[in-house]
Design a protein around this motif. Structure first.
Motif, short mmCIF file in Angstrom:
data_model
loop_
_atom_site.label_atom_id
_atom_site.label_comp_id
_atom_site.label_asym_id
_atom_site.label_seq_id
_atom_site.Cartn_x
_atom_site.Cartn_y
_atom_site.Cartn_z
N PRO A 95 0.83 -1.20 0.00
CA PRO A 95 0.00 0.00 0.00
C PRO A 95 0.87 1.25 0.00
O PRO A 95 1.91 1.29 0.63
CB PRO A 95 -0.78 -0.10 1.30
N VAL A 96 0.43 2.25 -0.70
CA VAL A 96 1.15 3.50 -0.81
C VAL A 96 0.23 4.61 -0.30
O VAL A 96 -0.95 4.64 -0.63
CB VAL A 96 1.55 3.77 -2.29
N PRO A 97 0.74 5.50 0.53
CA PRO A 97 -0.09 6.59 1.03
C PRO A 97 -0.72 7.38 -0.11
O PRO A 97 -0.13 7.50 -1.19
CB PRO A 97 0.89 7.45 1.82
N GLU A 98 -1.91 7.93 0.16
CA GLU A 98 -2.65 8.66 -0.87
C GLU A 98 -1.87 9.84 -1.44
O GLU A 98 -1.99 10.15 -2.61
CB GLU A 98 -3.97 9.16 -0.30
N ASN A 99 -1.08 10.51 -0.61
CA ASN A 99 -0.38 11.70 -1.07
C ASN A 99 1.00 11.38 -1.65
O ASN A 99 1.80 12.27 -1.86
CB ASN A 99 -0.27 12.74 0.04
N ALA A 100 1.29 10.10 -1.90
CA ALA A 100 2.60 9.72 -2.44
C ALA A 100 2.69 10.08 -3.91
O ALA A 100 1.71 10.06 -4.64
CB ALA A 100 2.81 8.22 -2.26
N THR A 101 3.90 10.42 -4.34
CA THR A 101 4.14 10.69 -5.74
C THR A 101 5.22 9.75 -6.24
O THR A 101 6.17 9.45 -5.51
CB THR A 101 4.59 12.14 -5.97
N SER A 102 5.11 9.30 -7.44
CA SER A 102 6.11 8.40 -8.02
C SER A 102 7.30 9.23 -8.49
O SER A 102 7.13 10.28 -9.09
CB SER A 102 5.50 7.63 -9.17
N ILE A 103 8.50 8.74 -8.21
CA ILE A 103 9.72 9.46 -8.60
C ILE A 103 10.22 8.97 -9.96
O ILE A 103 10.41 9.74 -10.86
CB ILE A 103 10.82 9.28 -7.54
N GLU A 104 10.46 7.67 -10.10
CA GLU A 104 10.93 7.13 -11.34
C GLU A 104 10.67 5.64 -11.37
O GLU A 104 10.57 5.00 -10.32
CB GLU A 104 12.42 7.41 -11.54
N ALA A 105 10.55 5.07 -12.54
CA ALA A 105 10.30 3.64 -12.66
C ALA A 105 11.57 2.86 -12.32
O ALA A 105 12.67 3.28 -12.64
CB ALA A 105 9.85 3.33 -14.08
N ARG A 106 11.41 1.73 -11.66
CA ARG A 106 12.53 0.85 -11.33
C ARG A 106 12.14 -0.58 -11.65
O ARG A 106 10.98 -0.94 -11.51
CB ARG A 106 12.87 0.95 -9.84
N THR A 107 13.08 -1.39 -12.00
CA THR A 107 12.77 -2.78 -12.25
C THR A 107 12.54 -3.52 -10.95
O THR A 107 11.88 -4.53 -10.92
CB THR A 107 13.91 -3.46 -13.03
N GLY B 75 10.97 -2.48 -8.08
CA GLY B 75 9.67 -2.27 -7.46
C GLY B 75 9.32 -0.80 -7.48
O GLY B 75 10.06 0.02 -8.03
N GLN B 76 8.23 -0.47 -6.86
CA GLN B 76 7.78 0.91 -6.86
C GLN B 76 8.65 1.77 -5.94
O GLN B 76 9.17 1.28 -4.94
CB GLN B 76 6.33 1.00 -6.40
N THR B 77 8.75 3.04 -6.28
CA THR B 77 9.45 4.02 -5.46
C THR B 77 8.61 5.29 -5.44
O THR B 77 7.75 5.48 -6.29
CB THR B 77 10.84 4.36 -6.04
N GLY B 78 8.88 6.14 -4.50
CA GLY B 78 8.19 7.41 -4.48
C GLY B 78 8.54 8.22 -3.25
O GLY B 78 9.51 7.93 -2.56
N SER B 79 7.70 9.21 -2.99
CA SER B 79 7.92 10.06 -1.83
C SER B 79 6.60 10.63 -1.37
O SER B 79 5.64 10.68 -2.14
CB SER B 79 8.89 11.20 -2.17
N LYS C 166 19.60 -3.68 -0.58
CA LYS C 166 20.67 -2.70 -0.79
C LYS C 166 20.29 -1.69 -1.86
O LYS C 166 20.50 -0.49 -1.68
CB LYS C 166 21.98 -3.41 -1.20
N ASP C 167 19.73 -2.17 -2.96
CA ASP C 167 19.32 -1.26 -4.04
C ASP C 167 18.29 -0.25 -3.53
O ASP C 167 18.33 0.92 -3.90
CB ASP C 167 18.74 -2.04 -5.22
N GLY C 168 17.37 -0.72 -2.69
CA GLY C 168 16.36 0.18 -2.12
C GLY C 168 16.98 1.26 -1.26
O GLY C 168 16.66 2.45 -1.37
N VAL C 169 17.92 0.86 -0.40
CA VAL C 169 18.61 1.83 0.46
C VAL C 169 19.41 2.81 -0.39
O VAL C 169 19.37 4.02 -0.17
CB VAL C 169 19.52 1.12 1.48
N TYR C 170 20.12 2.29 -1.38
CA TYR C 170 20.94 3.16 -2.22
C TYR C 170 20.07 4.13 -3.02
O TYR C 170 20.46 5.28 -3.23
CB TYR C 170 21.82 2.35 -3.18
N TRP C 171 18.90 3.69 -3.47
CA TRP C 171 18.01 4.58 -4.19
C TRP C 171 17.58 5.74 -3.29
O TRP C 171 17.61 6.90 -3.70
CB TRP C 171 16.79 3.82 -4.73
N ILE C 172 17.21 5.43 -2.06
CA ILE C 172 16.80 6.48 -1.11
C ILE C 172 17.98 7.41 -0.84
O ILE C 172 17.84 8.64 -0.85
CB ILE C 172 16.25 5.88 0.19
N ARG C 173 19.15 6.83 -0.60
CA ARG C 173 20.35 7.66 -0.36
C ARG C 173 20.59 8.61 -1.52
O ARG C 173 20.89 9.79 -1.32
CB ARG C 173 21.58 6.77 -0.16
#
Length: 198
Positions: free
Chosen positions: A21-33, A35-39, A166-173
């Motif tokens: 689940p993604v919060p209603e006010n989330a926005t997608s940043i970029e597509a990734r192979t 999984g989903q990402t956003g803020s 690791k990829d998830g952490v690095y993406w956030i970093r």
């Protein structure tokens, strides 16, 4: 041509429906192979980020804490619902097995002494300091493996799940470091990556 476009869109639907689940006010940043990402914005998160920075947190620390909990806090179930070497503590959810193997403060402790790690839940500066000591002991790659998967991760550090974490952490970093001129190091913005909890 129209059939091809419609077929392609239908083929993508299962991938778009499956996910956390993604919060209603989330926005997608970029597509990734991976999984989903956003803020999205979390009220008061900027103040919490400043607390971490004041205790010596770097971009990698911030990314790990941000991936682990929404508010970069320790208000999760005690030990993360685990005990012994699997129990997790602090904003990074560091596991007791890794801590007792890698930091001088817990040298000589056993799996049964895991409640000692609870001090990280209320001492942010100690939590950050011990994460640094632990990573210095194991090295970054092996630290991630053990952090994600405990003893089995240390024994088998090259699994896809560990790489995904690791990829998830690095993406956030990278969002914190390079996006918006590092303003999000102290803003209320939380970056997220769809990495399954274990």
């Amino acid at each position: 041509m129209r059939f091809f476009i419609v077929s392609a869109a239908v083929a993508l639907l299962p991938g778009l429906v499956i996910g956390s689940p993604v919060p209603e006010n989330a926005t997608s940043i970029e597509a990734r192979t991976l999984g989903q990402t956003g803020s999205y914005t979390v009220s008061g998160l900027g103040a919490r980020k400043k607390q971490l920075i004041a205790c010596g947190a770097n971009e990698l620390d911030m990314a790990i804490a941000m991936l682990e909990t929404e508010r970069m806090s320790t208000d999760y179930t005690y030990g993360d619902g685990k005990s012994g070497d699997s129990a997790n503590f602090g904003v990074f959810k560091q596991n007791w097995g890794m801590l007792r193997q890698s930091v001088s403060r817990y040298s000589g402790k056993s799996a049964n002494d895991y409640n000692t790690g609870a001090e990280l839940n209320s001492n942010l500066c100690l939590d950050i300091s011990l994460r640094h000591e632990s990573m210095n002991h194991f090295g970054e790659g092996l630290w991630f493996a053990g952090h994600r998967n405990g003893a089995s991760g240390l024994a088998n550090p090259n699994t896809q799940d560990i790489q995904n974490y690791k990829d998830g952490v690095y993406w956030i970093r990278n969002q914190l470091q390079y996006y918006n001129n590092e303003a999000d190091m102290t803003s209320d913005v939380r970056f997220w990556v769809d990495v399954p909890a274990i």
